[in-house]
Scaffold this active site. Structure first.
Site, PDB file in Angstrom:
ATOM      1  N   ASP A   1       0.814  -1.206   0.000  1.00  0.00           N
ATOM      2  CA  ASP A   1       0.000   0.000   0.000  1.00  0.00           C
ATOM      3  C   ASP A   1       0.852   1.263   0.000  1.00  0.00           C
ATOM      4  OD1 ASP A   1      -2.639   1.033   0.009  1.00  0.00           O
ATOM      5  OD2 ASP A   1      -2.283   1.738   2.058  1.00  0.00           O
TER       6      ASP A   1
ATOM      7  N   VAL B   1      -3.754   9.581  -4.646  1.00  0.00           N
ATOM      8  CA  VAL B   1      -2.767   9.154  -5.638  1.00  0.00           C
ATOM      9  C   VAL B   1      -3.303   9.328  -7.059  1.00  0.00           C
ATOM     10  CG1 VAL B   1      -1.449   7.194  -6.523  1.00  0.00           C
ATOM     11  CG2 VAL B   1      -1.602   7.550  -4.074  1.00  0.00           C
TER      12      VAL B   1
ATOM     13  N   HIS C   1      -8.126   6.726   2.146  1.00  0.00           N
ATOM     14  CA  HIS C   1      -8.281   7.705   1.069  1.00  0.00           C
ATOM     15  C   HIS C   1      -7.037   7.840   0.224  1.00  0.00           C
ATOM     16  CE1 HIS C   1     -12.001   8.836   2.931  1.00  0.00           C
ATOM     17  NE2 HIS C   1     -11.360   8.885   4.086  1.00  0.00           N
ATOM     18  N   ARG C   2      -6.077   6.961   0.485  1.00  0.00           N
ATOM     19  CA  ARG C   2      -4.817   7.129  -0.231  1.00  0.00           C
ATOM     20  C   ARG C   2      -5.017   7.003  -1.734  1.00  0.00           C
ATOM     21  NH1 ARG C   2      -0.451   3.850   2.419  1.00  0.00           N
ATOM     22  NH2 ARG C   2      -0.136   5.588   3.826  1.00  0.00           N
ATOM     23  N   ALA C   3      -5.867   6.079  -2.140  1.00  0.00           N
ATOM     24  CA  ALA C   3      -6.077   5.845  -3.568  1.00  0.00           C
ATOM     25  C   ALA C   3      -6.596   7.108  -4.265  1.00  0.00           C
ATOM     26  CB  ALA C   3      -7.042   4.693  -3.778  1.00  0.00           C
TER      27      ALA C   3
END
Lengths: 612, 336
Positions: B194, B280, B275-277
């Protein structure tokens, strides 16, 4: 002995000549049985190389430090300046690195060598120093496939491969004897050396038209060779050959001549892949009958694959078996991601490789966990040594009247490192092949579970062994090996049918552990017993149940063994016996059903990982 | 000599993944999955030639950004001198070898200095060298767990703090993590997976002419690396310039609410954790728009960005492999 005195094995000789002409050929691996002249010939390469070409032989039991080089601790402490020692790999720069019995190397040593080769540089980052040294070398290696295989991934690094068999021609064998006794007229290498020298000079002048490159790529694509190394090595080998033949342009026939040398080990990779593909197709098909037909084809293919391998007792057994109607060979069921199998660290200090369980280690690799006053390994912990010496500096300066600024370290200050790293285990699968396992295709699911565990073993760099018990006895069908591929192959062949001599299965396990422990006393074992526990055949005078209890007791008294019982009995029906659970308690084993073994989804993997 | 980046045949996704990380270093790195012999390592090492210059604090051993978090030494300098002098330095690709020890990764006591001067001084490790640079780990799935933990720690904090051997030191450690791996050799721990902003997979090229081209270029490079590099110099220069321009224009790319909603519509469909996706995808799409010399992010950029940002983040059913995930993504885009 001169290179030219070597009798037979012309393809292997050619591969060496081509590498002597052009190191871009990517080295060669000699594969064959003991005593067929592999090492003798490989070492003779020296004789046909220019005098200044490095040829470094790797000693058996080489350490990481010796390979990579490192800091000369003694000199460093005495002088207060870093003194670096060159490693074997840097010494092979612009030359050849020779590895005898490459398949017997510990995996971490092999991966170090390949990492350096890919990078063309030795890069060391440890103990507060950093070294970068050029290390471009070609690997020359030998292996005896009877003693275990290396992964296709590693084979792919070699430009060429040549197989060695004993020569059949009596005249040639006589000549070999004569040469060995020094009776034969020694042939000079001078002519060959000149020829190689000329070829080397002409190498880059050789014309290569586009059609030839197309031909090379076509050959690789037609054979479905993965990656792009195939065509690159084929091109260089063919060009070196053309130069050797004194030609001015590269022709198809040159390519054809060297083709087997370049392709033989890449095609094997392919065959295995094909087989895997077949398995996948297999699994997706639900139709039982169709599966059976397909399976026979699979068997034929396997037998072909086995040709170069150890002709095990098992194959003969299989032939006999064909006439027996009550036996069946089931497919390997779907594999899945297994739970992490975790084991506690013990107190033993070992030479460790692998990735499963933490252990204290003897070597100089691994994580430095604390310092010791005494150690057999002279791996000095500089920080602790300095700390130990620090309080006495003032007094020692006065006593010793030393004017310079280096600190004075006495023997009693020296501290050594205790290191820790992960190791692999020897995982012994003890598989129930009795008739009850054939009920409702339980064996299919069981084989799927074993396959999943084998994958885990591969990733953790464990060694594996397979014991099957059925009919009247248990049999080790796979001696300890690091080749998980071989294990998968054997797994497929496990037949089902007959009684359940579970006690003998455990007894055979006991024998195997004892044997391995004599040779390698540091080995840590995992015994995975896969059975429904319904034993009904004894191999001693005791009753079935008493026998199991007794042997279990002896097993649990062995040091460094962990037990896992995988219960294949179908649960939830009203006739659940839970025999396997009972055996697990005798063995003090971790108990799982196949369902328990599966990791349900990604979140669970995380959960298991966090628990550690 | 390193094989020129622009001379690598095809493998466009991998190359783009690397370039986007140069344009916006906060994208979060790249994981390259694939078989041996598919130019993975070559591409990462070759990237070094294309990297732009960054502004660093003068003579700082940690490439401190004068406007960012400062190392213990720069902090002291700032206090004493009231300001920091700056200089330009080219970004680098720093390699992390597999056998690395903990002290070399995070830094340790400078033994030579301690012995000679009797003073404790911090000797920087690889994380120091990697600050504001690329950190490359070949076969990242084979890295030992305790090293992975250290990497994750400093990647999460952006700071490397060392408290050992009686020294206490901290310095910024913001690096762009690039890893290559062959999935057959074992999987990556989910936490590490991740951490990678983007993920691409590479396979052998199946086009005959391209394969001939690979052979041709490799042979030409082996024959005379200098001459080969010279032939590609112009092409390399063009790409380097394009990257610098894209980096400069990055903040002027328009991002309206509609774009944000579109991104969220993809990720909310997939039931992802955190919320990283989203972040990114947005950053990648913006870098992509800038690289393509557009003024604003369009649907195309979102789609292309999502492909490389999501592939390793999808929840995986136990029997599905990577290819299955690709199919799932395609299905979502078909509806998009």
């Amino acid at each position: 002995m001169n290179f030219s005195d070597f009798i037979g094995h012309d393809d292997a000789k050619l591969s060496l000549i081509l590498n002597a002409i052009d190191p871009n050929c990517g080295g060669v691996i000699f594969v064959g049985e003991r005593g067929t002249g592999k090492s003798t010939l490989a070492r003779l390469l020296k004789n046909i190389l220019p005098d200044d070409t490095p040829f470094v032989e790797m000693p058996l039991n080489v350490t990481e430090d010796a390979l990579l080089g490192g800091i000369d601790i003694d000199a460093t402490i005495r002088t207060g300046k870093r003194v670096i020692q060159k490693g074997l790999l840097s010494r092979a720069n612009n030359g050849f690195f020779y590895i005898d019995d490459i398949n017997l190397l510990p995996p971490h040593i092999l991966s170090i060598i390949l990492e350096v080769q890919n990078r063309g540089k030795v890069v060391i980052e440890r103990e507060g120093f950093s070294i970068k040294e050029s290390a471009r070398f070609i690997i020359l290696a030998t292996m005896n496939p009877q003693e275990g295989l290396i992964s296709p991934h590693m084979l792919d690094n070699f430009g060429m491969c040549a197989f060695f068999e004993s020569l059949k021609d009596p005249a040639k064998r006589v000549s070999i004897l004569k040469t060995q006794l020094g009776l034969a007229q020694s042939e000079s290498d001078k002519g060959l050396l000149n020829k190689i020298g000329t070829a080397r000079m002409n190498l880059e002048k050789i014309k290569v038209i586009k059609e030839i490159k197309e031909y090379i790529v076509k050959l690789c694509m037609d054979s479905n060779i993965s990656g792009h190394r195939g065509e690159i090595f084929l091109f260089y080998a063919a060009r070196a050959y053309a130069a050797y033949m004194g030609e001015s342009s590269l022709k198809k026939e040159h390519v054809d001549t060297v083709l087997p040398l370049v392709f033989i080990h890449r095609q094997r990779v392919l065959e295995e892949k094909k087989q895997e593909q077949k398995e996948i197709d297999h699994q997706s098909r639900e139709e039982k009958q169709e599966g059976n037909r397909d399976h026979e084809q699979g068997m034929e293919q396997q037998n072909k694959d086995n040709e170069s391998e150890d002709e095990s007792k098992f194959n003969t057994n299989m032939e006999q078996r064909e006439s027996l109607p009550d036996e069946e060979i089931f497919d390997v069921g779907e594999s899945f991601k297994t739970k992490r199998l975790l084991f506690k660290k013990d107190q033993k200090i070992r030479v460790a490789t692998g990735r499963r369980t933490k252990t204290k280690v003897k070597g100089r690799s691994g994580r430095y966990v604390k310092s010791l006053m005494n150690s057999r390994i002279k791996d000095i912990a500089i920080d602790a040594t300095i700390r130990a010496a620090a309080p006495f500096q003032r007094a020692r300066m006065i006593q010793g009247n030393r004017g310079d600024s280096t600190i004075i370290i006495k023997d009693e200050d020296i501290r050594y490192k205790q290191r820790e790293k992960r190791m692999g285990h020897l995982v012994i699968f003890v598989v129930d092949g009795s008739g009850s396992m054939g009920v409702q295709k339980r064996m299919v699911e069981t084989k799927g579970a074993i396959k999943s565990l084998l994958m885990d073993c591969y990733q953790k760099r464990d060694r594996v062994s397979l014991i099957v018990f059925r009919k009247d006895k248990a049999e080790a069908i796979l001696p300890p090996t690091s080749s998980v591929q071989l294990a998968s192959k054997k797994l497929k062949e496990i037949p089902t049918g007959g009684k359940t001599p579970l006690g003998d299965g455990l007894l055979e396990t006991y024998r195997l552990i004892k044997n391995v422990s004599i040779k390698e006393p540091e080995t840590r074992f995992i015994v995975i017993l896969i059975s429904d526990g319904k034993a009904n055949q004894n191999s001693t005078k005791l009753s079935v149940e008493e026998e199991i209890e007794r042997i279990s007791l002896s097993l649990t008294e062995l040091p460094y063994v962990d037990f896992i019982v995988i219960d294949t009995e179908e649960k939830g029906k009203f006739l659940t016996t839970d025999y396997a659970k009972k055996i697990a308690s005798y063995l003090k084993a971790d108990y799982y059903t196949i369902k328990d073994l599966k990791v349900e989804d990604l979140t669970e993997i995380v959960k298991v990982a966090k628990k550690e | 000599m390193i094989f020129p980046f622009t001379a690598i045949v095809n493998q466009e996704k991998m190359k783009l993944g690397l370039i986007l990380n140069v344009i916006d270093s906060s994208i979060g790195g790249l994981l390259i999955m694939g078989e041996k012999g598919t130019a993975k390592s070559t591409a990462v090492r070759a990237l070094a030639e294309l990297l732009p210059e960054i502004e660093v604090s003068c003579e700082c051993r940690f490439n401190c950004d004068p406007k960012g978090y400062l190392c213990s030494e720069c902090k002291e300098k700032l206090l004493q001198e009231g300001g920091l002098q700056t200089e330009k330095k080219r970004m680098r690709v720093v390699e992390l070898p597999l056998g690395v020890t903990e002290d070399r990764l995070v830094g340790t006591l400078d033994i030579e200095h301690a012995i000679k001067k009797g003073e404790k001084r911090f000797e920087p490790g690889i994380l120091a060298g990697a600050n504001r640079n690329f950190l490359y780990v070949d076969e990242v799935n084979l890295l030992e767990d305790h090293i992975v933990d250290l990497l994750l720690d400093s990647a999460a904090m952006g700071v490397n703090t060392v408290e050992r051997e009686g020294i206490s030191f901290s310095h910024p450690a913001r690096f762009i993590l690039v890893g290559t791996m062959n999935p057959e050799e074992g999987e990556l721990r989910p936490q590490l997976l991740d951490r990678f902003g983007l993920c691409v997979s590479v396979a052998s090229i199946m086009d005959k002419n391209q394969r001939i081209e690979i052979l041709k270029r490799k042979a030409a490079f082996d024959l005379n690396p200098e001459e080969f590099a010279e032939e590609w110099k112009e092409e390399q220069g063009r790409l380097a310039k394009r990257i610098v321009t894209a980096k400069e224009r990055l903040n002027s790319i328009k991002v309206d609410d509609e774009i944000l909603e579109k991104i969220v519509s993809i990720t909310s469909n997939l039931n992802l954790d955190g919320h990283r996706a989203d972040i990114v995808i947005l950053k990648t799409a913006r870098a992509l728009a800038s690289f393509r010399e557009k003024d604003a992010i369009t649907r195309d950029e979102i789609k292309d960005a999502a492909v490389i940002a999501l592939r390793h983040r999808l929840k995986r059913l136990p029997f599905e492999d990577i290819e299955e995930e690709g199919k799932k993504l395609n299905q979502i885009f078909a509806e998009f």
